[in-house]
Motif scaffolding. Structure first.
Motif, short mmCIF file in Angstrom:
data_model
loop_
_atom_site.label_atom_id
_atom_site.label_comp_id
_atom_site.label_asym_id
_atom_site.label_seq_id
_atom_site.Cartn_x
_atom_site.Cartn_y
_atom_site.Cartn_z
N UNK A 57 43.16 56.05 42.81
CA UNK A 57 42.77 54.72 43.62
C UNK A 57 42.00 53.89 42.79
N UNK A 58 42.34 52.47 43.18
CA UNK A 58 41.32 51.33 42.75
C UNK A 58 40.13 51.46 43.57
N UNK A 59 38.95 51.12 43.07
CA UNK A 59 37.87 51.34 43.94
C UNK A 59 36.75 50.06 43.74
N UNK A 60 37.15 49.13 42.62
CA UNK A 60 36.42 47.94 42.57
C UNK A 60 36.32 47.43 41.16
N UNK A 61 35.81 46.15 40.87
CA UNK A 61 35.72 45.67 39.72
C UNK A 61 34.13 45.37 39.31
N UNK A 62 33.80 45.46 37.97
CA UNK A 62 32.38 45.22 37.72
C UNK A 62 32.59 44.84 36.16
N UNK A 110 37.15 49.88 38.37
CA UNK A 110 36.81 51.22 38.70
C UNK A 110 37.80 52.07 39.57
N UNK A 111 37.87 53.03 39.33
CA UNK A 111 39.15 53.84 39.91
C UNK A 111 38.41 55.28 40.36
N UNK A 112 39.31 56.01 41.13
CA UNK A 112 39.03 57.32 41.48
C UNK A 112 38.79 58.36 40.50
N UNK A 118 37.49 44.41 45.25
CA UNK A 118 37.19 43.20 44.25
C UNK A 118 36.11 42.39 44.58
N UNK A 119 35.70 42.21 45.84
CA UNK A 119 34.75 41.26 46.16
C UNK A 119 35.38 39.71 46.45
N UNK A 120 36.86 39.99 46.88
CA UNK A 120 37.88 38.74 46.98
C UNK A 120 38.32 38.67 48.45
N UNK A 121 38.22 37.72 48.99
CA UNK A 121 38.78 37.26 50.40
C UNK A 121 40.08 36.72 50.31
N UNK A 122 41.08 37.68 50.39
CA UNK A 122 42.76 37.16 50.00
C UNK A 122 43.09 37.42 51.46
N UNK A 123 43.89 35.91 51.85
CA UNK A 123 44.41 36.07 53.41
C UNK A 123 46.14 36.48 52.99
N UNK A 124 45.80 37.89 53.25
CA UNK A 124 47.48 38.33 53.24
C UNK A 124 47.30 39.61 54.26
N UNK A 125 48.46 39.96 54.76
CA UNK A 125 48.21 41.01 55.87
C UNK A 125 49.45 41.73 55.92
#
Length: 430
Positions: free
Chosen positions: A193-198, A225-227, A251-258
């Motif tokens: 699992x992807x868990x974030x970016x730094x 960052x991954x599991x 990732x700290x992004x707001x992505x308008x996708x649903x």
């Protein structure tokens, strides 16, 4: 341990995950669906030595294996046309390139018109599509009836038709990109699992940004960052289909996708539904399409009034409504039972167009989704995303309008909605 495949008659090394235990990569792609998998392949083909794909489940587990497989060049915008053209050509070239393919079948696609407004819009689209090289033509009502003898006669005011449009077999597409990933040496990490970016390449984010602009490969200092630990990457591509918004939040992004429920069913077999008698058809106003499948008719639909969700239960009431509309247009289906029914969660954006562009405020991070057209646009979106990640632009199409910067703080797009799209919601759930 390394594994070996054969390419052009010569053995090539397919590197296992253990070879990248150092936790570094030239590129990391998040998501093992059609866009993510083909993007990882294209990055490897472009010459990157170490490409890692992380997928929290297994390859093709989401909508990629549950799609209807429609591939058409008759897009409603120039961007949609370009992506459809590129993807179709890629499907046709796969067998020579990979020794396997996604099963593209040239069937022809009819978009019928039922009102004078439909005719005016269709003729305007036809002019745009023709100028971009799509072999599309106008059919008068009697030509529509002649081309499609299963259609109830006298129903239309004409329509546009492209004989070169067709469909693929979605499970076969998953196999094709699995083969491509293995043979090209992409390090596929399933159940990770992807868990974030730094890292220094992450300077904060928001929905506004520079579209496709930004720096090229290398030097971005992004840590994925991954599991199962961190990977230091030169480039990162975020995909995820219906899950892209949640990937973005990590990732700290707001992505308008649903994500929205999409239902597909296949009728019993009938001689009148022989593929020679049934072009693919899209009843645009109803949001209902169909194509031949195993001697019957495959038809699909989405309910525009249904709230965004990941519901994958079959909605019997809406299915009954769409069956009634299908029976009006293709009377033989009224007497047929259903052999298969399923529902999938597929991605969409508020303007029903793809997202392809650099993440605002993040050097070396690219965002990509196909906006509900993963089979139709997926390879083109994937190639364009790989190009943007590497050099900020693509020969597939001009991606500058398709970045995250087209959306305002509420997720509204400055672009007009694609007029030839399934009737997804025009809002994104919070």
């Amino acid at each position: 341990m390394d594994r070996y495949a054969v390419e052009d008659g010569e053995p090539v090394t397919v590197t296992s995950a253990s070879a990248f235990a150092s936790g570094t990569a030239d590129a990391v792609v998040v998501g093992g669906g059609t866009v993510g998998a083909w993007c990882a392949y294209f990055l490897r083909q472009a010459g990157l030595a170490r490409v890692v794909l992380v997928e929290k489940g297994f390859l093709g587990q989401g909508a990629s294996s549950r799609a209807a497989g429609v591939v058409r060049m008759q897009g409603g915008t120039p961007e949609a046309v370009r992506l459809g053209q590129w993807s179709r050509e890629f499907y046709l070239s796969q067998h020579e390139e990979l020794g396997f393919d996604s099963g593209f079948t040239e069937q022809g696609y009819l978009l019928p018109c039922f009102t004078a407004a439909d005719v005016a819009a269709a003729r305007e689209r036809l002019a745009m599509q023709s100028a971009l090289g799509v072999p599309v033509r106008w059919l008068e009502p009697d030509e529509v009836d002649s081309l499609n003898p299963t259609l109830a006669p006298g129903q239309t005011l004409g329509g546009t038709f492209c004989a070169q449009d067709g469909y693929i077999t979605p499970p076969r597409n998953v196999t094709a990109y699995t083969v491509a990933l293995q043979r090209s040496g992409v390090d596929v990490r399933e159940h990770v699992a992807f868990t974030g970016l730094s890292g220094s390449g992450v300077r904060g984010a928001g929905v506004r940004g520079s579209g496709a602009g930004g720096s090229g490969a290398g030097g971005s200092g992004v840590r994925v960052e991954t599991s199962q630990g961190a990977i230091d990457a030169g480039l990162v591509v975020l995909t995820g289909g219906p899950k892209l918004a949640s990937v973005g939040r990590l990732a700290g992004l707001r992505i308008p996708a649903g994500g929205a429920r999409h239902q597909v069913a296949v009728t019993e077999q009938h001689p009148d539904l022989d593929p020679a008698r049934v072009p693919m058809v899209f009843d645009l106003a109803a949001g209902l399409y169909w194509r031949p499948e195993e001697g019957g008719l495959l038809f699909g639909m989405s309910n525009p009034d249904e709230p965004p969700s990941e519901n994958r239960e079959v909605d019997e009431g809406y299915l009954t409504k769409m069956r009634a509309r299908l029976a009006e247009l293709v009377p033989v289906t009224a007497r047929l039972g259903l052999r298969r029914i399923w529902a999938a969660t597929i991605d969409y954006t508020p303007d029903h167009l793809p997202i392809i562009g650099r993440a605002p405020g993040m050097d070396g991070v690219t965002v990509a989704c196909a906006g509900g057209a993963g089979m139709m646009w997926g390879p083109g979106v994937a190639r364009a995303a790989a190009d943007v990640a590497l050099r900020g632009a693509s020969d597939v199409l001009d991606v500058s309008p398709l970045g995250l910067d087209r959306f305002d703080e509420a997720g509204h797009s400055r672009l007009a909605t694609d007029p030839i799209a399934l009737p997804f919601p025009e809002r994104i759930s919070s």
